[in-house]
Design a protein around this motif. Sequence first.
Motif, PDB file in Angstrom:
ATOM      1  N   PHE B  36      32.187  -5.699  12.101  1.00 38.04           N
ATOM      2  CA  PHE B  36      31.397  -5.630  10.867  1.00 38.04           C
ATOM      3  C   PHE B  36      32.412  -5.424   9.743  1.00 38.04           C
ATOM      4  O   PHE B  36      32.946  -4.331   9.601  1.00 38.04           O
ATOM      5  CB  PHE B  36      30.407  -4.472  10.903  1.00 38.04           C
ATOM      6  CG  PHE B  36      29.344  -4.623  11.964  1.00 38.04           C
ATOM      7  CD1 PHE B  36      28.262  -5.472  11.766  1.00 38.04           C
ATOM      8  CD2 PHE B  36      29.422  -3.917  13.151  1.00 38.04           C
ATOM      9  CE1 PHE B  36      27.280  -5.605  12.736  1.00 38.04           C
ATOM     10  CE2 PHE B  36      28.447  -4.044  14.128  1.00 38.04           C
ATOM     11  CZ  PHE B  36      27.374  -4.893  13.914  1.00 38.04           C
ATOM     12  N   SER B  61      28.611   8.076  20.919  1.00 39.19           N
ATOM     13  CA  SER B  61      27.825   7.534  19.810  1.00 39.19           C
ATOM     14  C   SER B  61      28.716   6.702  18.892  1.00 39.19           C
ATOM     15  O   SER B  61      29.832   7.111  18.566  1.00 39.19           O
ATOM     16  CB  SER B  61      27.204   8.694  19.030  1.00 39.19           C
ATOM     17  OG  SER B  61      26.402   8.188  18.012  1.00 39.19           O
ATOM     18  N   GLY B  62      28.251   5.520  18.554  1.00 35.95           N
ATOM     19  CA  GLY B  62      29.006   4.659  17.652  1.00 35.95           C
ATOM     20  C   GLY B  62      30.043   3.800  18.343  1.00 35.95           C
ATOM     21  O   GLY B  62      30.815   3.103  17.693  1.00 35.95           O
ATOM     22  N   LYS B  65      27.464   0.365  21.868  1.00 34.11           N
ATOM     23  CA  LYS B  65      26.530   0.021  22.947  1.00 34.11           C
ATOM     24  C   LYS B  65      25.377  -0.831  22.421  1.00 34.11           C
ATOM     25  O   LYS B  65      25.058  -1.880  22.991  1.00 34.11           O
ATOM     26  CB  LYS B  65      25.958   1.300  23.584  1.00 34.11           C
ATOM     27  CG  LYS B  65      27.008   2.257  24.109  1.00 34.11           C
ATOM     28  CD  LYS B  65      26.391   3.487  24.740  1.00 34.11           C
ATOM     29  CE  LYS B  65      25.628   4.363  23.774  1.00 34.11           C
ATOM     30  NZ  LYS B  65      26.468   5.072  22.791  1.00 34.11           N
TER      31      LYS B  65
HETATM   32  N1  LIG Z   1      24.582  -3.960  10.928  1.00 35.82           N
HETATM   33  C1  LIG Z   1      25.735  -3.245  10.888  1.00 35.82           C
HETATM   34  N2  LIG Z   1      26.536  -3.324   9.817  1.00 35.82           N
HETATM   35  C2  LIG Z   1      27.696  -2.635   9.763  1.00 35.82           C
HETATM   36  N3  LIG Z   1      28.137  -1.837  10.741  1.00 35.82           N
HETATM   37  C3  LIG Z   1      27.373  -1.719  11.836  1.00 35.82           C
HETATM   38  C4  LIG Z   1      26.133  -2.412  11.972  1.00 35.82           C
HETATM   39  N4  LIG Z   1      25.591  -2.103  13.167  1.00 35.82           N
HETATM   40  C5  LIG Z   1      26.466  -1.239  13.747  1.00 35.82           C
HETATM   41  N5  LIG Z   1      27.536  -1.025  12.966  1.00 35.82           N
HETATM   42  C6  LIG Z   1      28.663  -0.165  13.295  1.00 35.82           C
HETATM   43  O1  LIG Z   1      29.081  -0.489  14.579  1.00 35.82           O
HETATM   44  C7  LIG Z   1      29.459   0.669  15.286  1.00 35.82           C
HETATM   45  C8  LIG Z   1      28.734   0.719  16.603  1.00 35.82           C
HETATM   46  O2  LIG Z   1      27.341   0.904  16.354  1.00 35.82           O
HETATM   47  P1  LIG Z   1      26.306   0.932  17.531  1.00 35.82           P
HETATM   48  O3  LIG Z   1      24.965   1.087  16.906  1.00 35.82           O
HETATM   49  O4  LIG Z   1      26.513  -0.233  18.405  1.00 35.82           O
HETATM   50  O5  LIG Z   1      26.711   2.266  18.285  1.00 35.82           O
HETATM   51  P2  LIG Z   1      26.057   2.905  19.576  1.00 35.82           P
HETATM   52  O6  LIG Z   1      27.085   2.939  20.632  1.00 35.82           O
HETATM   53  O7  LIG Z   1      24.780   2.237  19.892  1.00 35.82           O
HETATM   54  O8  LIG Z   1      25.801   4.368  19.061  1.00 35.82           O
HETATM   55  P3  LIG Z   1      24.591   5.332  19.435  1.00 35.82           P
HETATM   56  O9  LIG Z   1      24.884   5.847  20.788  1.00 35.82           O
HETATM   57  O10 LIG Z   1      24.682   6.418  18.414  1.00 35.82           O
HETATM   58  O11 LIG Z   1      23.337   4.545  19.343  1.00 35.82           O
HETATM   59  C9  LIG Z   1      29.183   1.835  14.376  1.00 35.82           C
HETATM   60  O12 LIG Z   1      30.413   2.249  13.803  1.00 35.82           O
HETATM   61  C10 LIG Z   1      28.280   1.294  13.335  1.00 35.82           C
HETATM   62  O13 LIG Z   1      28.525   1.905  12.105  1.00 35.82           O
END
Ligand SMILES: Nc1ncnc2c1ncn2[C@@H]1O[C@H](COP(=O)(O)OP(=O)(O)OP(=O)(O)O)[C@@H](O)[C@H]1O
Lengths: 260, 272
Positions: B36, B61-62, B65
């Motif tokens: 991103f 988290s983040g 996934k």
């Molecule tokens: N649409 C978007 N635009 C910009 N950055 C994004 C977007 N979606 C996710 N990110 C970024 O990508 C990274 C991963 O996000 P993601 O939601 O996949 O994490 P996750 O592993 O699912 O976390 P969680 O366990 O908290 O749900 C994060 O740093 C987030 O800020």
Amino acid sequence: MSAKRAAFDLKNLTQWILPVAIIAIWQLLSSVGFIPERVLPSPAAVVLAGWKLLLSGELLTNMWVSFRRAIIGLVIGGGIGFSLGLANGLSRRSERVLDSTLQMVRNIPHLAMIPLVILWFGIDETAKIFLVAVGVFFPIYINTQHGIRNVDAQLVEMGHTYGMTPAELFWRVYLPGALPSIFVGLRYALGIMWLTLIVAETIAASSGIGYMAMQAREFLLVDIVVLSIVIYALLGKLADSLARLLERACLSWHPAFQRN
Amino acid sequence: MNTRVEIPSIQRETLKPAARPIAGLPIQVEGLKKSFGDNEVLRGLEFEINAGEFIAIVGRSGCGKSTLLRLLVGLDAATGGSFRIGDDEPNAVDRDQVRVMFQEPRLLPWASVLANVEVGLGAQRRSPDGRRRALDTLQRVGLLERRAEWPSVLSGGQKQRVALSRALVSRPRVLAFDEPLGALDALTRISMQRLLEQVWADQGFTALLVTHDVAEAVTLADRVLVIEDGRISLDLRIDLPRPRERGSADVAALEGRILRELFKNARAGDDA
Ligand SMILES: Nc1ncnc2c1ncn2[C@@H]1O[C@H](COP(=O)(O)OP(=O)(O)OP(=O)(O)O)[C@@H](O)[C@H]1O
Ligand SMILES: [Mg+2]
């Protein structure tokens, strides 16, 4: 069940206590001569005036004329407002082209246009319908657009993942999601509709409830003036109740409208 | 009524892999990348999933996934690399074969429970037996008698079960879950885990479960993938017989191993 029913009726009754008491006191003060007939006729006198006008057919004719203006204006103004609200809610491009212009026009109080409207259309039907249409346009436009904009993006995404077509997405997600806000706009528009009509009919008309009131004023028939005001109030209440019923029927899924 | 927990009984025989049809599709992921802007979230993931396998994906988290799941179900486009589901074109997702379930049930509040499930028929919604299949699936999750109600009167767990039947009704061959039980209370979670395991065993789809709960990953999955720094840092096969007891020694040992992996990397992350 019957206990519940009785409680319901009682609740229904309580809301009538105050209006009935006010009318009773009003009648009493008129009867003992405390309120002069020339200032405010008694409720009985107003009802009598209404009855006479009803028998002569004048009342129904004028009510019908006013009702017709209100409905036609609402359908035209509301229809355009709804369509533009949908377009600008669904399409960013359409919004960019139209929205700022519409917001500018919104700042003109539509009743300020009365002199201009009389110049354009004279005092015939078009003038009143035009004013009502302009008046109801904005609340419906703004609330429709706002409603569409605020539809839950997660539901839209869900629709996409389940392969909804754009038409299905509109009918099954956007429109129902925007409906609560559209109803807010509609009920607001109904208030504006009557207000516009009252002003327009008293200033520039040759028929309708407002005209009836103005004519009565010339002949110092205070009872008919008061009757006109009461009829406006009743029509306004009726329109609002119908809108509420419709809202209740359309939004029965909404937690705010669920009984028990 | 609100938080009523209906624990479905597990039919043990159906949990034997041999007894079920392999309806799932294999997935191959090669060098999958997603950024991103300047934020490189996935930096080249490599893994393969066998047909009908139950995969759990864990990570801090983040770590990306949800991002990975959104790529695999076609909600976002990758910035590099590719994935392939079954015999489909690379990076193509067949909307009717692949379904996804989120932490929020995402039910249409203005549609009845049954109508919400019917949304899941997707392209098959005009098929004559659509209604019957929707009813069958609702029965499967134990909510048949609530079919005419609005979603707003259901409890959180019941809503998730409706969302599950919506995802199941088209008989998908890949089912992705993004923390589907994250918002549920502990008891409801356990009953939902059993339900998930059971429908997976019955229908044989390939399951991708993103979860924060490492114990949940170990009790449900054939394999647990740990994502760290945009890559797979651990790919652990769980060879325990099903159904697995949460809290049993075997489960706890594997859970500890995954947690150590996450913790080790977490400390490394903190130092950086
Ligand atoms: N649409 C978007 N635009 C910009 N950055 C994004 C977007 N979606 C996710 N990110 C970024 O990508 C990274 C991963 O996000 P993601 O939601 O996949 O994490 P996750 O592993 O699912 O976390 P969680 O366990 O908290 O749900 C994060 O740093 C987030 O800020
Ligand atoms: Mg996530």
